[in-house]
Design a protein around this motif. Structure first.
Motif, short mmCIF file in Angstrom:
data_model
loop_
_atom_site.label_atom_id
_atom_site.label_comp_id
_atom_site.label_asym_id
_atom_site.label_seq_id
_atom_site.Cartn_x
_atom_site.Cartn_y
_atom_site.Cartn_z
N PHE A 74 49.80 41.49 51.22
CA PHE A 74 49.54 40.05 51.28
C PHE A 74 48.05 39.80 51.45
CE2 PHE A 74 49.42 35.83 53.24
CZ PHE A 74 50.22 35.13 52.34
N TYR A 75 47.42 40.59 52.32
CA TYR A 75 45.97 40.46 52.51
C TYR A 75 45.23 40.75 51.21
CZ TYR A 75 41.33 42.48 53.17
OH TYR A 75 40.01 42.82 53.02
N THR B 180 46.22 40.45 48.18
CA THR B 180 46.41 39.34 47.24
C THR B 180 45.46 38.20 47.55
OG1 THR B 180 48.74 39.89 46.92
CG2 THR B 180 48.05 37.67 46.31
N ARG B 181 45.37 37.84 48.84
CA ARG B 181 44.46 36.77 49.25
C ARG B 181 43.00 37.15 48.99
NH1 ARG B 181 48.82 35.28 49.51
NH2 ARG B 181 48.08 34.26 47.64
N ARG B 182 42.68 38.42 49.18
CA ARG B 182 41.30 38.88 48.95
C ARG B 182 40.95 38.78 47.46
NH1 ARG B 182 38.09 43.09 47.57
NH2 ARG B 182 39.85 44.25 46.69
N ILE C 100 42.25 36.72 45.31
CA ILE C 100 42.12 35.30 44.97
C ILE C 100 40.73 34.80 45.36
CG2 ILE C 100 42.91 32.98 45.57
CD1 ILE C 100 45.74 34.15 45.81
N ALA C 101 40.27 35.17 46.54
CA ALA C 101 38.94 34.76 46.99
C ALA C 101 37.86 35.36 46.10
CB ALA C 101 38.73 35.18 48.44
N LEU D 48 39.05 29.98 50.86
CA LEU D 48 39.82 31.14 50.39
C LEU D 48 39.38 32.42 51.08
CD1 LEU D 48 39.97 30.33 46.57
CD2 LEU D 48 41.84 30.14 48.23
N ILE E 172 40.94 32.43 54.54
CA ILE E 172 42.35 32.79 54.47
C ILE E 172 42.50 34.30 54.32
CG2 ILE E 172 44.44 32.62 53.06
CD1 ILE E 172 43.60 29.73 52.41
N ALA E 173 41.68 34.90 53.46
CA ALA E 173 41.72 36.34 53.27
C ALA E 173 41.36 37.08 54.55
CB ALA E 173 40.78 36.75 52.13
N ASN F 260 44.17 36.92 57.17
CA ASN F 260 45.26 37.84 56.83
C ASN F 260 44.82 39.30 56.89
OD1 ASN F 260 47.81 36.31 55.96
ND2 ASN F 260 46.17 35.15 54.99
#
Length: 225
Positions: free
Chosen positions: A129-130, A132-134, A136-137, A166, A169-170, A173
């Motif tokens: 999950f982390y 994925t967020r990374r 995206i950022a 973003l 958020i990364a 997480n």
């Protein structure tokens, strides 16, 4: 070429990422990541999580730059250690029986296997999950090359712009994934000390390759089915 023909040609041309065209780098990356996540969950390992989560130094940067709450690394590892050791001590007289004068640890081992398995899978899930967020950022940051970008403009009422949001958020997480992975690491360490072997996820024995339809039909025909 007339305007009408130009329009038809444009519509019929394969678009970026279309099935008829070449997959975009983002689509290839997402597919590869999905395949990697699937493989990791089929045979989870602590290493699979640790390869993704930020290390202690980077977590310290997250905490400093984004003012994120975190827990002490040693306490997190100690928590995972205690989860396994406490259950080992409490359940030993319940789950261990003697066979020919020797302690049979099979039931206790199976129980601890499942406990550690759950913690490791949780760590892998948080790590993915982390990541994925990374990604995206990172993708939002890379869009700065676009002259029509607005990701780096100031947010409403002087707030954070989209890229910083973003990134935050990364980072949040990332700290979560690191924390859960530390707990799983403590559990794996305790398991190894108590059981005398490294923890490994249970894997079902894969059956032989299935026979093809023709061979199956021949078998059924021989049986008169």
């Amino acid at each position: 070429m007339s305007d009408g023909k130009n329009t038809i040609a444009q519509k019929s041309a394969p678009r970026k990422g279309d099935a008829a065209g070449k997959a975009s780098p983002e689509q290839v990356r997402r597919f590869q990541e999905a395949q990697a996540r699937k493989a990791a969950m089929e045979a989870p390992t602590l290493k699979a999580a640790k390869d993704i989560v930020p290390n202690e130094s980077r977590v310290a940067q997250f905490v400093s730059h984004f003012a994120i709450e975190t827990a002490d690394t040693d306490e997190l590892i100690g928590t995972g250690d205690a989860i396994v050791r406490d259950q080992f001590n409490i359940l030993y007289p319940v789950l261990v029986n003697q066979i020919r004068g020797d302690d049979n640890l099979t039931a206790l081992k199976m129980h601890l296997d499942r406990i550690v398995d759950a913690l490791v899978r949780s760590a892998i899930g948080a790590a993915n999950f982390y990541e994925t967020r990374r990604q995206i950022a990172r993708d939002a940051r890379d869009q700065f090359a676009n002259e029509h970008r607005d990701q780096d403009r100031m947010g409403v009422d002087g707030g954070e712009n989209q890229v910083v949001k973003l990134a935050r958020i990364a980072a949040v997480n990332g700290v979560k994934a690191y924390s859960v992975t530390c707990v799983a690491e403590g559990a794996c360490r305790a398991y190894a000390e108590l059981m005398g072997e490294e923890w490994k996820a249970y894997q079902k024995t894969r059956s032989k390759q299935p026979v093809d339809e023709k061979a199956t039909a021949a078998m059924l025909d021989a049986l008169g089915i």
